[in-house]
Design a protein around this motif. Structure first.
Motif, PDB file in Angstrom:
ATOM      1  N   GLY A  55       0.887  -1.278   0.016  1.00  0.00           N
ATOM      2  CA  GLY A  55      -0.032   0.099  -0.244  1.00  0.00           C
ATOM      3  C   GLY A  55       0.887   1.091  -0.040  1.00  0.00           C
ATOM      4  N   ARG A  59       0.802   4.226  -2.831  1.00  0.00           N
ATOM      5  CA  ARG A  59       0.658   5.772  -2.476  1.00  0.00           C
ATOM      6  C   ARG A  59       1.934   6.605  -2.921  1.00  0.00           C
ATOM      7  N   ILE A  69     -11.867  -1.609  -2.065  1.00  0.00           N
ATOM      8  CA  ILE A  69     -10.742  -2.783  -2.754  1.00  0.00           C
ATOM      9  C   ILE A  69     -11.596  -4.093  -2.710  1.00  0.00           C
ATOM     10  N   PHE A  85      -4.452  -0.896   2.520  1.00  0.00           N
ATOM     11  CA  PHE A  85      -5.352   0.285   2.185  1.00  0.00           C
ATOM     12  C   PHE A  85      -6.255   0.513   3.495  1.00  0.00           C
ATOM     13  N   VAL A  88      -9.569   2.560   3.445  1.00  0.00           N
ATOM     14  CA  VAL A  88     -10.561   2.318   2.259  1.00  0.00           C
ATOM     15  C   VAL A  88     -11.427   1.001   2.560  1.00  0.00           C
TER      16      VAL A  88
END
Length: 182
Positions: A55, A59, A69, A85, A88
C-alpha cells in the motif's frame, strides 16, 4: 517498459490483481466458514509487513486506487487489503473463492466456467483515471493469470465486456518498489 508501466498506472483504467501476502504454513479447512480465521492459513508477520509496504508503494508512486478494494473471502486476503489500504472499504467477492478452487480437483468444465467468469471480471473497465485493485490468490501453472508470488501483482488493461483484456506486466513486490529505475 517499466517506466511506461508507471505512467500507465498513474493514468488509471487498469486492474491490479494482487496475490495476498505471505501466509502461515498449513492447510485451509474452510468448509464455508470464512469468518473462522482459526481454520485457515492466515497472514504471517512477514505477510503483514508485505501488505503494508504494498500500500505504501502504491501511494508513493501516486497510483490512483478505486474504492472499495475487492478481496477474496479468506481472512488472509481481507487482512492484506485492510493493511495495504487502511482508509479504504474492502468489498468481499465470494467469486474469488472459485479462483482458489482452481488448484483443486475440478473437471475441465468447472475450470473453464470459473475462468470464463473471471475473464468477464477482468474485461470490465474501471472508471476513467483510476485503477481497481483485487486481492486474491495465485493460479495453477499455465491457468488463468498463472503463478503469482506473494504480494505479486498482475497489471491488466481491460478492453471492455466481451472484448478481452491485455496483461501489461507482472510485478513482484520488489519490482513495484523500483518501478522508475528499471
Amino acid at each position: 517498459m517499466e517506466k511506461d508501466l508507471l505512467k500507465l498506472l498513474k493514468e488509471g483504467g487498469l486492474i491490479l490483481y494482487a496475490r495476498h501476502g505471505t501466509a502461515t504454513v498449513g492447510v485451509d479447512q474452510v468448509n464455508g466458514l470464512f469468518q473462522s480465521c482459526q481454520y485457515q492459513r492466515n497472514l504471517s508477520e512477514q505477510g503483514r509487513h508485505e501488505a503494508v509496504y504494498y500500500g505504501q508503494m502504491l501511494r508513493y508512486w501516486q497510483i490512483p486506487i478505486l474504492a472499495p478494494i475487492t478481496a477474496s473471502p479468506f481472512c488472509r486476503t481481507i487482512e492484506t487489503a485492510q493493511l495495504a489500504f487502511p482508509n479504504v472499504q474492502v468489498q468481499i467477492d465470494p467469486f474469488l473463492f472459485e479462483i482458489f478452487m482452481l488448484d483443486g480437483n475440478l473437471s475441465t468444465v468447472q475450470q473453464n466456467s470459473i475462468l470464463m467468469a473471471f475473464q468477464s471480471m477482468l474485461e470490465m473497465k474501471p472508471p476513467e483515471g483510476i485503477n481497481r485493485v483485487i486481492i486474491g490468490h495465485s493460479f495453477p501453472k499455465n491457468v488463468g493469470l498463472g503463478v503469482i508470488p506473494n504480494m505479486g501483482t498482475v497489471i491488466i488493461k481491460p478492453k471492455g465486456l466481451g472484448q478481452g483484456y491485455e496483461i501489461l506486466g507482472k510485478l513482484t513486490l520488489e519490482d513495484l518498489a523500483k518501478l522508475d529505475s528499471i
